[in-house]
Design a protein around this motif. Structure first.
Motif, PDB file in Angstrom:
ATOM      1  N   VAL A 136      49.578  37.804  37.920  1.00 23.29           N
ATOM      2  CA  VAL A 136      48.556  38.208  38.899  1.00 23.29           C
ATOM      3  C   VAL A 136      48.402  37.096  39.936  1.00 23.29           C
ATOM      4  CG1 VAL A 136      46.078  38.646  39.216  1.00 23.29           C
ATOM      5  CG2 VAL A 136      47.311  39.725  37.317  1.00 23.29           C
ATOM      6  N   ARG A 137      48.348  35.855  39.454  1.00 20.17           N
ATOM      7  CA  ARG A 137      48.193  34.730  40.383  1.00 20.17           C
ATOM      8  C   ARG A 137      49.372  34.660  41.336  1.00 20.17           C
ATOM      9  NH1 ARG A 137      43.754  32.067  38.906  1.00 20.17           N
ATOM     10  NH2 ARG A 137      44.074  30.738  40.712  1.00 20.17           N
ATOM     11  N   ALA A 138      50.578  34.900  40.806  1.00 21.43           N
ATOM     12  CA  ALA A 138      51.768  34.833  41.666  1.00 21.43           C
ATOM     13  C   ALA A 138      51.702  35.917  42.735  1.00 21.43           C
ATOM     14  CB  ALA A 138      53.024  34.988  40.812  1.00 21.43           C
TER      15      ALA A 138
ATOM     16  N   ASP B  21      37.542  33.942  51.312  1.00 24.92           N
ATOM     17  CA  ASP B  21      36.932  33.691  49.999  1.00 24.92           C
ATOM     18  C   ASP B  21      37.923  34.273  48.996  1.00 24.92           C
ATOM     19  OD1 ASP B  21      35.605  33.992  47.614  1.00 24.92           O
ATOM     20  OD2 ASP B  21      33.862  35.016  48.446  1.00 24.92           O
ATOM     21  N   THR B  22      38.748  33.415  48.398  1.00 24.93           N
ATOM     22  CA  THR B  22      39.841  33.929  47.571  1.00 24.93           C
ATOM     23  C   THR B  22      39.343  34.519  46.248  1.00 24.93           C
ATOM     24  OG1 THR B  22      40.304  31.804  46.487  1.00 24.93           O
ATOM     25  CG2 THR B  22      41.465  32.260  48.554  1.00 24.93           C
ATOM     26  N   GLY B  23      38.112  34.174  45.847  1.00 19.27           N
ATOM     27  CA  GLY B  23      37.554  34.787  44.641  1.00 19.27           C
ATOM     28  C   GLY B  23      37.465  36.301  44.792  1.00 19.27           C
TER      29      GLY B  23
ATOM     30  N   TYR C 267      40.517  38.183  43.376  1.00 17.72           N
ATOM     31  CA  TYR C 267      40.504  38.367  41.917  1.00 17.72           C
ATOM     32  C   TYR C 267      39.423  39.372  41.516  1.00 17.72           C
ATOM     33  CZ  TYR C 267      43.658  34.451  41.960  1.00 17.72           C
ATOM     34  OH  TYR C 267      44.757  33.654  42.204  1.00 17.72           O
ATOM     35  N   ARG C 268      38.295  39.321  42.231  1.00 19.28           N
ATOM     36  CA  ARG C 268      37.221  40.279  41.944  1.00 19.28           C
ATOM     37  C   ARG C 268      37.683  41.708  42.243  1.00 19.28           C
ATOM     38  NH1 ARG C 268      31.568  38.219  42.147  1.00 19.28           N
ATOM     39  NH2 ARG C 268      31.721  35.996  41.804  1.00 19.28           N
ATOM     40  N   ALA C 269      38.380  41.888  43.358  1.00 20.25           N
ATOM     41  CA  ALA C 269      38.820  43.240  43.735  1.00 20.25           C
ATOM     42  C   ALA C 269      39.807  43.786  42.699  1.00 20.25           C
ATOM     43  CB  ALA C 269      39.454  43.223  45.125  1.00 20.25           C
TER      44      ALA C 269
ATOM     45  N   ASP D 267      30.792  30.432  30.278  1.00 21.84           N
ATOM     46  CA  ASP D 267      31.972  31.142  29.744  1.00 21.84           C
ATOM     47  C   ASP D 267      33.079  31.174  30.802  1.00 21.84           C
ATOM     48  OD1 ASP D 267      30.609  31.663  27.476  1.00 21.84           O
ATOM     49  OD2 ASP D 267      30.316  33.813  27.832  1.00 21.84           O
ATOM     50  N   ARG D 268      32.663  31.481  32.026  1.00 22.75           N
ATOM     51  CA  ARG D 268      33.624  31.594  33.113  1.00 22.75           C
ATOM     52  C   ARG D 268      34.255  30.235  33.423  1.00 22.75           C
ATOM     53  NH1 ARG D 268      33.167  33.681  38.416  1.00 22.75           N
ATOM     54  NH2 ARG D 268      30.920  33.635  38.595  1.00 22.75           N
ATOM     55  N   ASP D 269      33.434  29.177  33.438  1.00 21.25           N
ATOM     56  CA  ASP D 269      33.950  27.816  33.667  1.00 21.25           C
ATOM     57  C   ASP D 269      35.005  27.481  32.620  1.00 21.25           C
ATOM     58  OD1 ASP D 269      32.146  27.417  35.694  1.00 21.25           O
ATOM     59  OD2 ASP D 269      30.934  25.928  34.638  1.00 21.25           O
TER      60      ASP D 269
ATOM     61  N   GLY E  35      38.238  28.557  46.809  1.00 20.82           N
ATOM     62  CA  GLY E  35      38.727  29.113  45.543  1.00 20.82           C
ATOM     63  C   GLY E  35      38.718  28.091  44.436  1.00 20.82           C
ATOM     64  N   ARG E  36      39.776  28.140  43.605  1.00 23.23           N
ATOM     65  CA  ARG E  36      39.872  27.236  42.463  1.00 23.23           C
ATOM     66  C   ARG E  36      41.123  26.370  42.545  1.00 23.23           C
ATOM     67  NH1 ARG E  36      36.045  30.103  42.176  1.00 23.23           N
ATOM     68  NH2 ARG E  36      34.744  30.662  40.396  1.00 23.23           N
ATOM     69  N   ASP E  37      42.160  26.888  43.209  1.00 24.31           N
ATOM     70  CA  ASP E  37      43.449  26.182  43.224  1.00 24.31           C
ATOM     71  C   ASP E  37      44.026  26.113  44.629  1.00 24.31           C
ATOM     72  OD1 ASP E  37      43.946  28.877  43.599  1.00 24.31           O
ATOM     73  OD2 ASP E  37      45.731  28.918  42.316  1.00 24.31           O
TER      74      ASP E  37
ATOM     75  N   ARG F  73      36.843  29.501  30.828  1.00 26.40           N
ATOM     76  CA  ARG F  73      38.086  30.267  31.030  1.00 26.40           C
ATOM     77  C   ARG F  73      38.872  29.703  32.221  1.00 26.40           C
ATOM     78  NH1 ARG F  73      35.692  35.411  29.513  1.00 26.40           N
ATOM     79  NH2 ARG F  73      34.956  35.733  31.629  1.00 26.40           N
ATOM     80  N   ASP F  74      38.169  29.391  33.314  1.00 26.18           N
ATOM     81  CA  ASP F  74      38.841  28.912  34.532  1.00 26.18           C
ATOM     82  C   ASP F  74      39.496  27.542  34.312  1.00 26.18           C
ATOM     83  OD1 ASP F  74      37.918  31.196  35.773  1.00 26.18           O
ATOM     84  OD2 ASP F  74      36.329  30.187  36.910  1.00 26.18           O
ATOM     85  N   ALA F  75      38.786  26.678  33.529  1.00 26.79           N
ATOM     86  CA  ALA F  75      39.277  25.309  33.370  1.00 26.79           C
ATOM     87  C   ALA F  75      40.347  25.196  32.292  1.00 26.79           C
ATOM     88  CB  ALA F  75      38.108  24.378  33.051  1.00 26.79           C
ATOM     89  N   SER F  76      40.369  26.157  31.342  1.00 26.43           N
ATOM     90  CA  SER F  76      41.290  25.995  30.212  1.00 26.43           C
ATOM     91  C   SER F  76      42.556  26.825  30.351  1.00 26.43           C
ATOM     92  CB  SER F  76      40.584  26.392  28.915  1.00 26.43           C
ATOM     93  OG  SER F  76      40.341  27.785  28.932  1.00 26.43           O
ATOM     94  N   ARG F  77      42.645  27.686  31.393  1.00 27.69           N
ATOM     95  CA  ARG F  77      43.850  28.523  31.456  1.00 27.69           C
ATOM     96  C   ARG F  77      45.070  27.655  31.764  1.00 27.69           C
ATOM     97  NH1 ARG F  77      41.366  30.907  36.721  1.00 27.69           N
ATOM     98  NH2 ARG F  77      42.125  29.353  38.173  1.00 27.69           N
ATOM     99  N   ALA F  78      46.232  28.156  31.307  1.00 26.68           N
ATOM    100  CA  ALA F  78      47.456  27.356  31.417  1.00 26.68           C
ATOM    101  C   ALA F  78      47.937  27.252  32.864  1.00 26.68           C
ATOM    102  CB  ALA F  78      48.535  27.982  30.542  1.00 26.68           C
TER     103      ALA F  78
ATOM    104  N   ALA G  24      37.165  39.401  36.997  1.00 22.35           N
ATOM    105  CA  ALA G  24      37.995  38.522  37.839  1.00 22.35           C
ATOM    106  C   ALA G  24      38.499  37.334  37.043  1.00 22.35           C
ATOM    107  CB  ALA G  24      37.182  38.031  39.039  1.00 22.35           C
ATOM    108  N   SER G  25      37.624  36.744  36.230  1.00 25.23           N
ATOM    109  CA  SER G  25      38.068  35.541  35.533  1.00 25.23           C
ATOM    110  C   SER G  25      39.068  35.884  34.432  1.00 25.23           C
ATOM    111  CB  SER G  25      36.885  34.705  35.037  1.00 25.23           C
ATOM    112  OG  SER G  25      36.415  35.166  33.816  1.00 25.23           O
ATOM    113  N   VAL G  26      39.068  37.133  33.973  1.00 27.99           N
ATOM    114  CA  VAL G  26      40.079  37.553  32.985  1.00 27.99           C
ATOM    115  C   VAL G  26      41.440  37.741  33.677  1.00 27.99           C
ATOM    116  CG1 VAL G  26      40.755  39.368  31.355  1.00 27.99           C
ATOM    117  CG2 VAL G  26      38.368  38.616  31.461  1.00 27.99           C
TER     118      VAL G  26
END
Ligand code: DC
Length: 211
Positions: free
Chosen positions: A90-92, A30-32, A35-37, A166-168, A116-118, A170-175, A81-83
């Motif tokens: 961080v993603r890298a 669960d890759t979320g 990010y949560r950790a 709010d989380r959606d 996850g998301r990606d 942020r998740d959908a609009s990040r570059a 996590a979503s921040v």
């Protein structure tokens, strides 16, 4: 076999990936939780998750054992996590952890299922199977309320719906790695489907892809 399952919060990824892992004997990540950790450690230490240097340092310190903390399931960790998930560095840093899990599934498993998301777009673009789950925000908020209440926690529908939206956003609009289905993913709308139907839909797709 690598199975990638992406989608927004409370779309049913956890339930589906647990069942797929059990059915095929795959390792599950669960890759979320990664990010949560990272987010949780930062708020626990009283720091700001928007600070890139702090967030990257927390990601670099992440260990597999950090993922077992039950506090990671809470909404405070979800929000932090979503921040941190919007910070490219961080993603890298977390990408290597996820790709290593997929390449070397623990316990000698013959493959892995990651949610996850990606996963289908960035982490495992060559995955054998890609699924993308969606559901309306209202249905997802209702599921989250029931989940929290089942754990004896307080849950206010309107607040949970607003947090999810709010989380959606942020998740959908990040570059970097925004939430979007891979071109070759099967999209399953789970709004009107129970867990059995989602599992059967996924199995039918996997069978058709493997033949
Ligand atoms: O799936 P979740 O609710 O545990 O995810 C928490 C946050 O982490 C979510 O807002 C988006 C982010 N996340 C991400 O950006 N990429 C992933 N592969 C998994 C989660």
């Amino acid at each position: 076999m690598i199975i990638a399952v992406d989608g927004p919060a409370a779309s049913g990824k956890g339930t589906l990936t647990r069942r797929l892992a059990e059915h095929f004997g795959l390792a599950r990540l669960d890759t979320g939780l990664l990010y949560r950790a990272v987010g949780f450690r930062i708020i626990e230490e009283g720091d700001d998750p928007e600070e890139t240097a702090i967030a990257v340092a927390a990601a670099e310190r992440l260990q597999a054992s950090d993922l077992n903390n039950p506090a990671l399931r809470g909404e405070a960790a979800a929000s932090a996590a979503s921040v941190v998930a919007a910070i490219p560095e961080v993603r890298a840093t977390l990408r290597a952890f996820q790709q290593n899990f997929a390449a070397n599934p623990p316990g000698g498993a013959p493959g892995a299922v990651l949610d996850g998301r990606d996963i289908g777009t960035v982490i495992c673009p060559g995955a054998d199977i890609k699924l993308f789950l969606t559901a309306s925000p209202e249905v997802r908020a209702e599921r989250r309320v029931k989940e929290l209440q089942a754990k004896g926690l307080e849950a206010i529908y309107t607040r949970i719906l607003r947090d999810l939206q709010d989380r959606d956003a942020r998740d959908a609009s990040r570059a970097v790695s925004p939430l979007e289905p891979a071109k070759d993913a099967l999209v399953i709308d789970t709004s009107e489907k129970d867990a059995d139907t989602v599992f059967e839909t996924a199995l039918a797709h996997i069978t058709s892809q493997n033949n």
